[in-house]
Design a protein around this motif. Structure first.
Motif, short mmCIF file in Angstrom:
data_model
loop_
_atom_site.label_atom_id
_atom_site.label_comp_id
_atom_site.label_asym_id
_atom_site.label_seq_id
_atom_site.Cartn_x
_atom_site.Cartn_y
_atom_site.Cartn_z
N ALA A 58 5.17 3.19 1.19
CA ALA A 58 5.76 4.47 0.80
C ALA A 58 4.75 5.59 0.98
N VAL A 59 5.26 6.83 0.95
CA VAL A 59 4.39 8.01 1.00
C VAL A 59 4.63 8.80 -0.29
N ALA A 60 3.54 9.05 -1.03
CA ALA A 60 3.65 9.77 -2.31
C ALA A 60 3.01 11.14 -2.17
N VAL A 61 3.51 12.08 -2.96
CA VAL A 61 2.96 13.44 -2.89
C VAL A 61 3.10 14.14 -4.24
N ARG A 66 0.83 -1.22 0.00
CA ARG A 66 0.00 0.00 0.00
C ARG A 66 0.85 1.26 0.00
N ILE A 67 0.32 2.26 -0.69
CA ILE A 67 0.99 3.56 -0.70
C ILE A 67 -0.01 4.60 -0.18
N LEU A 68 0.49 5.54 0.62
CA LEU A 68 -0.35 6.69 1.02
C LEU A 68 -0.01 7.83 0.06
N ALA A 75 -6.16 9.52 -5.19
CA ALA A 75 -6.04 8.13 -5.66
C ALA A 75 -5.24 8.08 -6.97
N MET A 76 -5.48 9.07 -7.84
CA MET A 76 -4.73 9.10 -9.11
C MET A 76 -3.24 9.35 -8.86
N ILE A 77 -2.93 10.10 -7.81
CA ILE A 77 -1.53 10.35 -7.45
C ILE A 77 -0.90 9.03 -6.97
N GLY A 78 -1.70 8.24 -6.23
CA GLY A 78 -1.23 6.92 -5.79
C GLY A 78 -0.96 6.00 -6.96
N ALA A 79 -1.85 6.02 -7.96
CA ALA A 79 -1.68 5.16 -9.15
C ALA A 79 -0.39 5.55 -9.89
N ALA A 80 -0.20 6.86 -10.11
CA ALA A 80 1.01 7.32 -10.80
C ALA A 80 2.26 7.00 -9.97
N ALA A 81 2.10 7.08 -8.65
CA ALA A 81 3.25 6.86 -7.75
C ALA A 81 3.77 5.42 -7.85
#
Ligand code: KG4
Ligand code: ZN
Length: 331
Positions: free
Chosen positions: A82-85, A9-11, A301-307
């Motif tokens: 991981a943490v994505a931003v 999982r990614i946040l 959610a789209m940022i998570g997908a790209a991440a």
């Protein structure tokens, strides 16, 4: 399919404009949660996004939104990989809030940080529920900040085909909404009203040549027509939408003829328009992939997908990243 308990999982955190958003997304792109706090109420009174106020609102709401996303996903830091931003593009003060928060969490929790381009996030929004992109792909990105036509020969590589020379199409929708007295954000309201009217005005279809766009002339023409009261509000809206949709589809068709892509991907807030979606479906048929409505406008959610793609192909980002307000999508 692996169970949710086994999935990585990614946040993901998104604060580039006026939505404070956080989501938990698995590596096989299941959205375990997608929390969005909209600032519409704050900005509606002032007729548009006020950057200073937007940053302040992000500071106030970011922790609550992240807590909500983790809670709904039934996970805590121990269950994350991981943490994505979002690093850019966007409003610098707004981006800074998300980035500072993500960096702090990544250090405190001992997790890798993954910086994501917001526009790449929009592109990957179609992987959530909607479909699988096949390459080469042609991408039309229509949001409040951007109108971009791009060619993706393969995953992660984007070549610019065209872009707006002035206003984005979303911006034109919002400005026309204001002239029609429909308030902010007006894009969806103009689109709804357009559904009840007919394209009676035959407004210009600007910039027929090439693959660049221009919407400011159309916006000015609309201002004149609205002031003159040349048609009912519904017919005015339908005429405006008719011109926008014609131009977008014409340019997209040119790109499709030149590239002969396996997938035609249309993303961004304006891709939520039912009028545009219907027309695209007729013109581009089975190769067309649109985001589901809830992932068309800004979300994490789209940022998570790209991440996940970014993390697989490039690994973690450096710990000293900062906001990049003009981050490019395609060169
Ligand atoms: O992608 P997005 O949420 O934010 C940016 O990254 O800019 O796009 C917001 C834009 C706004 O201009 C809004 O008016 C427009 O998308 N929009 C629509 C619709 N829903 C949102 N425009 C036309 N029809 C809609 N249904
Ligand atoms: Zn966006």
């Amino acid at each position: 399919m692996r169970s949710v308990a086994e999935a990585r999982r990614i946040l993901a955190i998104e604060t580039s404009c006026d939505e404070t958003a956080a989501a938990v997304v698995t590596d096989d792109l299941r959205v375990l949660s997608s929390a969005v706090h909209s600032q519409v109420a704050t900005h509606a009174r002032l007729g548009g996004v006020v950057p200073e106020l937007a940053s302040r609102e992000h500071v106030v709401h970011i922790i609550g939104v992240i807590d909500a996303a983790l809670g709904e996903a039934g996970t805590d830091a121990g269950g994350l990989e991981a943490v994505a931003v979002t690093q850019g593009p966007g409003l610098v003060g707004c981006l800074a809030v998300g980035i500072a928060t993500a960096k702090t969490l990544s250090v405190a929790w001992g997790l890798p940080l993954v910086a994501v381009n917001h526009l790449e996030g929009h592109f990957h929004s179609v992987e959530l529920e909607a479909g699988t992109v096949e390459y080469p792909a042609v991408i039309l990105l229509v949001s409040g900040g951007h109108t971009i036509l791009a060619h993706a020969p393969r995953l992660g590589e984007y070549r610019l085909l065209g872009a707006t020379r002035d206003d984005s199409v979303g911006e034109a929708y919002d400005k026309v909404a204001r002239e029609l007295g429909l308030g902010y954000p007006g894009g969806p309201a103009v689109d709804r009203l357009a559904g009840e009217g007919r394209d009676v005005l035959g407004l210009p279809r600007p910039m027929r040549e090439g693959m660049d766009f221009s919407f400011s002339g159309l916006k000015t023409a609309m201002r004149r027509e609205i002031a003159a009261g040349s048609a009912s509000p519904a017919d005015l809206a339908a005429s405006f939408a008719g011109s926008c949709v014609d131009v977008l589809c014409e340019k997209l068709a040119k790109a499709v003829a030149a590239i002969e892509p396996a997938s035609v991907v249309v993303v961004g807030g304006v891709a939520a328009s039912p009028i545009l979606r219907r027309r695209l479906a007729v013109e581009f048929g089975d190769s067309l992939i649109l985001p589901s409505l809830k992932y068309a406008t800004d979300n994490a959610a789209m940022i998570g997908a790209a991440a996940w793609t970014r993390y697989r192909t490039h690994g973690a980002s450096a710990g000293d990243i900062g906001p990049v307000p003009n981050l490019r999508f395609a060169a």
